[in-house]
Design an enzyme around this catalytic site. Structure first.
Site, mmCIF file in Angstrom:
data_model
loop_
_atom_site.group_PDB
_atom_site.id
_atom_site.type_symbol
_atom_site.label_atom_id
_atom_site.label_comp_id
_atom_site.label_asym_id
_atom_site.label_seq_id
_atom_site.Cartn_x
_atom_site.Cartn_y
_atom_site.Cartn_z
ATOM 1 N N GLU A 56 1.394 45.036 -14.041
ATOM 2 C CA GLU A 56 2.301 44.537 -15.070
ATOM 3 C C GLU A 56 1.785 44.838 -16.471
ATOM 4 O O GLU A 56 2.558 45.172 -17.371
ATOM 5 C CB GLU A 56 2.501 43.026 -14.907
ATOM 6 N N CYS A 79 0.760 37.364 -10.670
ATOM 7 C CA CYS A 79 -0.284 36.362 -10.473
ATOM 8 C C CYS A 79 -0.208 35.281 -11.547
ATOM 9 O O CYS A 79 0.303 35.500 -12.641
ATOM 10 C CB CYS A 79 -1.660 37.013 -10.459
ATOM 11 N N SER A 164 -11.336 63.265 24.682
ATOM 12 C CA SER A 164 -11.862 63.341 23.321
ATOM 13 C C SER A 164 -12.917 64.423 23.164
ATOM 14 O O SER A 164 -13.345 64.721 22.047
ATOM 15 C CB SER A 164 -12.457 61.986 22.912
ATOM 16 N N ARG A 187 -9.468 58.222 5.324
ATOM 17 C CA ARG A 187 -10.768 57.752 4.856
ATOM 18 C C ARG A 187 -10.702 57.327 3.393
ATOM 19 O O ARG A 187 -11.243 56.287 3.002
ATOM 20 C CB ARG A 187 -11.820 58.851 5.011
ATOM 21 N N THR A 199 -21.369 57.985 18.502
ATOM 22 C CA THR A 199 -20.857 58.985 17.564
ATOM 23 C C THR A 199 -21.934 59.386 16.571
ATOM 24 O O THR A 199 -22.106 60.566 16.254
ATOM 25 C CB THR A 199 -19.631 58.428 16.814
ATOM 26 N N GLU A 292 -13.267 54.950 13.489
ATOM 27 C CA GLU A 292 -13.201 56.352 13.904
ATOM 28 C C GLU A 292 -13.821 56.612 15.269
ATOM 29 O O GLU A 292 -13.616 57.679 15.837
ATOM 30 C CB GLU A 292 -13.862 57.242 12.851
ATOM 31 N N ALA A 300 -14.208 48.115 22.649
ATOM 32 C CA ALA A 300 -14.708 46.791 22.290
ATOM 33 C C ALA A 300 -13.814 46.133 21.239
ATOM 34 O O ALA A 300 -13.540 44.929 21.311
ATOM 35 C CB ALA A 300 -16.142 46.900 21.773
#
Length: 367
Positions: A56, A79, A164, A187, A199, A292, A300
């Protein structure tokens, strides 16, 4: 009742707000368009970074005296509190705005009341215009704030038969350059990128956002490494391109030159307590997480009910063997399968990008 001009201005405000993605946390992304008394665009702006002027304020500065007697169209309720910046409701009143149209009410306890303050000052206020469109652009923040944990987007890349990687472990490259470029966009829009020990150990990823035009705020790189053994000296993730956080068990022995977060182990005995991880990230100002990999960590997160959105890049490739994109997620029978609702399908080079959310999340209703 909102006018056609106000609806067009709101769509512009939603587009403006998106320019703040990845730069504003722990604040939301917000866009604002100021129409003069005749209904013409007098100024516009968006929240560019946390601690900086709100949308604003930028729009009012651009509009100048043309704001007096005009309308402010904002993606989020203005706000009504003083933090690092002053209350936007007061700024709108002082600028002589006669009408405020906003899309989504502010869900933060203690921040609401902007609409009431405006109305008490004689400003005509209307809420809910294109609420679904504005909420979609701000989904991470609007999800994170009520739950007190980051919004989690699980991204994966797989062959048409769900692999994969190949049987020998090679996985570069399953998807096309177009799909990989889109991952860098994800990302850049996220506050943190999270991977598991597997990974980190196998791919030695850097996890920075690369190849994008304009200013990029690099995400926090997080490795969930329960025993503290996956990241060694010289790992790419320890470079100075972006900050790095190693999440390890409270009793892990690690002495790497990185920020280390010690957490309890999961009650199952496997891995870390993921709710504790998400709480810790939230307390660090993280409102959106890009998960990722790899398949074990993804399983999990799904088992913990901590995935809010899925983006799958599916390549027209067949392997027939090799690791699956998703490992054990605690699902043992078809009746317990996590059903998803597809919200978008796009072609990226030869690949498909499929975006979906858990089917328990209701589809947005448009006003």
């Amino acid at each position: 009742m909102a006018t056609t001009l106000e609806a067009a201005a709101m769509r512009r405000a939603v587009t403006l707000a998106a320019q703040g993605l990845g730069h504003t946390s722990p604040n939301p992304v917000v866009g604002c368009v100021v129409l003069d008394a005749a209904g013409h665009i007098a100024g516009e702006g968006y929240h560019q970074r946390a601690g900086g002027p709100h949308a604003e304020v930028h729009a009012l500065a651009a509009a100048g005296e043309r704001a007096r007697g005009g309308t402010a169209v904002v993606t989020l309720e203005p706000c009504n509190h003083t933090g690092r910046t002053g209350p936007c409701a007061r700024a709108l009143i002082d600028a002589g705005i006669a009408r405020v149209v906003y899309a989504v009410a502010d869900p933060v306890p203690g921040h609401t009341g902007g609409a009431r303050t405006l109305a008490a000052a004689g400003v005509d206020v209307e809420g809910g215009l294109l609420a679904a469109e504005a909420a979609a652009g701000n989904e991470a923040w609007l999800t994170a704030v009520p739950r007190r944990r980051p919004f989690v987007l699980w991204k994966y890349a797989a062959t048409l038969d769900g692999r994969s990687a190949a049987a020998d472990g090679t996985s570069r490259w399953i998807t096309s350059p177009e799909a990989r470029a889109d991952v860098h966009r994800l990302r850049a829009e996220a506050d943190a990128v999270v991977v598991g020990a597997g990974t980190a150990r196998t791919d030695d990823p850097q996890l920075a956002a690369r190849g994008l035009a304009g200013e990029v705020t690099q995400p926090l790189r997080v490795v969930v490494d329960t025993n503290g053994t996956a990241v060694g000296p010289g790992a790419r993730i320890l470079d100075d391109v972006a900050p790095t956080l190693l999440a390890v068990a409270h009793d892990a022995d690690t002495a790497l030159p990185a920020d280390v977060l010690r957490l309890p182990r999961a009650a199952s005995g496997r891995g870390l307590d993921l709710p504790a991880l998400l709480t810790a990230l939230y307390e660090r100002g993280v409102r959106s997480v890009l998960l990722e990999g790899g398949p074990t960590l993804a399983g999990a997160f799904l088992a913990a009910g901590a995935v809010d959105k899925v983006v799958g890049y599916v390549a027209p490739v067949l392997l027939g063997a090799g690791p699956h994109a998703l490992a054990d997620a605690g699902i043992t029978t078809i009746g317990d399968a996590l059903r998803l609702r597809v919200t978008d399908v796009a072609r990226l080079g030869p690949d498909l990008r499929i975006t979906a959310v858990p089917a328990t999340i209701p589809a947005p209703e448009e006003n």
